[in-house]
Design a protein around this motif. Sequence first.
Motif, PDB file in Angstrom:
ATOM      1  N   LYS A 129      32.613  97.922 104.367  1.00 45.45           N
ATOM      2  CA  LYS A 129      33.604  97.664 103.326  1.00 45.45           C
ATOM      3  C   LYS A 129      34.554  96.524 103.691  1.00 45.45           C
ATOM      4  N   LYS A 130      34.771  96.307 104.985  1.00 52.65           N
ATOM      5  CA  LYS A 130      35.767  95.324 105.419  1.00 52.65           C
ATOM      6  C   LYS A 130      35.182  94.091 106.089  1.00 52.65           C
ATOM      7  N   MET A 131      33.919  94.160 106.542  1.00 57.30           N
ATOM      8  CA  MET A 131      33.361  93.068 107.328  1.00 57.30           C
ATOM      9  C   MET A 131      32.127  92.496 106.647  1.00 57.30           C
TER      10      MET A 131
END
Length: 378
Positions: free
Chosen positions: A284-286
């Motif tokens: 979700k973040k990377m």
Amino acid sequence: MAEEDDNSQEKTEEATPRRLEKAREEGQTARSRELATMAVLLAGASGLLMFGSTLGASLERIMRYSFSFERMVAFDTNYMTTMLGAAAQDAAVALSPILLLLLVASIFGPIGIGGILFSGKAIAPKLSRMDPLKGLKRMFSLRALIELVKAVAKVALVMVIALVILDQRTDDLLAIAEEAPIPAMEHVLWTLGWSFFLLSCATIIIAAIDVPFQIYDHQKKLRMTKQEVKDEFKDTEGKPEVKSKVRQLQREMAQRRMMQDVPTADVVITNPTHYAVALKYDQKKMAAPVVVAKGADQVAFKIMEIAREHKVDVLRTPPLTRAVYHNTDVGGEIPQGLYVAIAQVLAYLYQLRRYRRGQGQRPGMPDFPIPSDLRRDS
């Protein structure tokens, strides 16, 4: 011996920026008293020529007002005080343009070279300045001789210019005797004003000679020996042993921060006897997996030890570990060419965790594809 060698060296090197900055902090900068004198004299002469007629008219009006009053008023002390205050106020207003010019000249003249400088060290009391022997030494020094020559030259120059002005104005001054009193006074004041201005212009020649000399003399006093330049470079850039110690401390701090991130990793891949790389991936973040820690030899063993303590999976993948170690920095994403290989690692890890929970068969270690340009042989 080393000190004698330093003292014997000639000061052939120009002052470094640090030396110049330190000199300013101590209140040392190029100054020319002749420039300040020139500015004040020219400002005063110019002010008299520009505002002389207005000043004369104002002073005449003040004199007339002050000395034309009735006899009874002379015995009234309150009235005389009022008259004196009014006369002083009118005189201050009349003189203010010239005084303002002189104020500006007295401020900007001294800072014409060297700029504005405030230094507490320059005005700090020093007992060495009260030493009579040093005072006598300064009186009979080469600098004192130079100042004496300058003073004599200034007086001679001013006298020569004054004689030239008087010679040119002789007929004009003699003609004043045949004029009426009031025109004669105006003529005298006009002649004196222009003579004073021309005489003040002599200071331009003196300042034009003194300013370059003061700049040169200041730069000469701040010159450095080659050894002083080397010592200053060591002090400003740092001695090699100090810089080495600082780098060591920085590495240790970076390693401590890196070790703190190992427990957050998803997997640690290793070449068991040389390298270890901790990887983390948050979909979700990377955009791609990130290296949170890596190390060789003792650092690698420490990474593996921390990973096992915090139950982070450690996988033995020598070729892939070498490729990631040599092509990625801590905190950076893995190269695009290793996306497939790392995706296989994460997939293998997912299958392995399912097997440990009793869901499915034990997966086999895949053959991770590594591009030739990213491969690092052992």
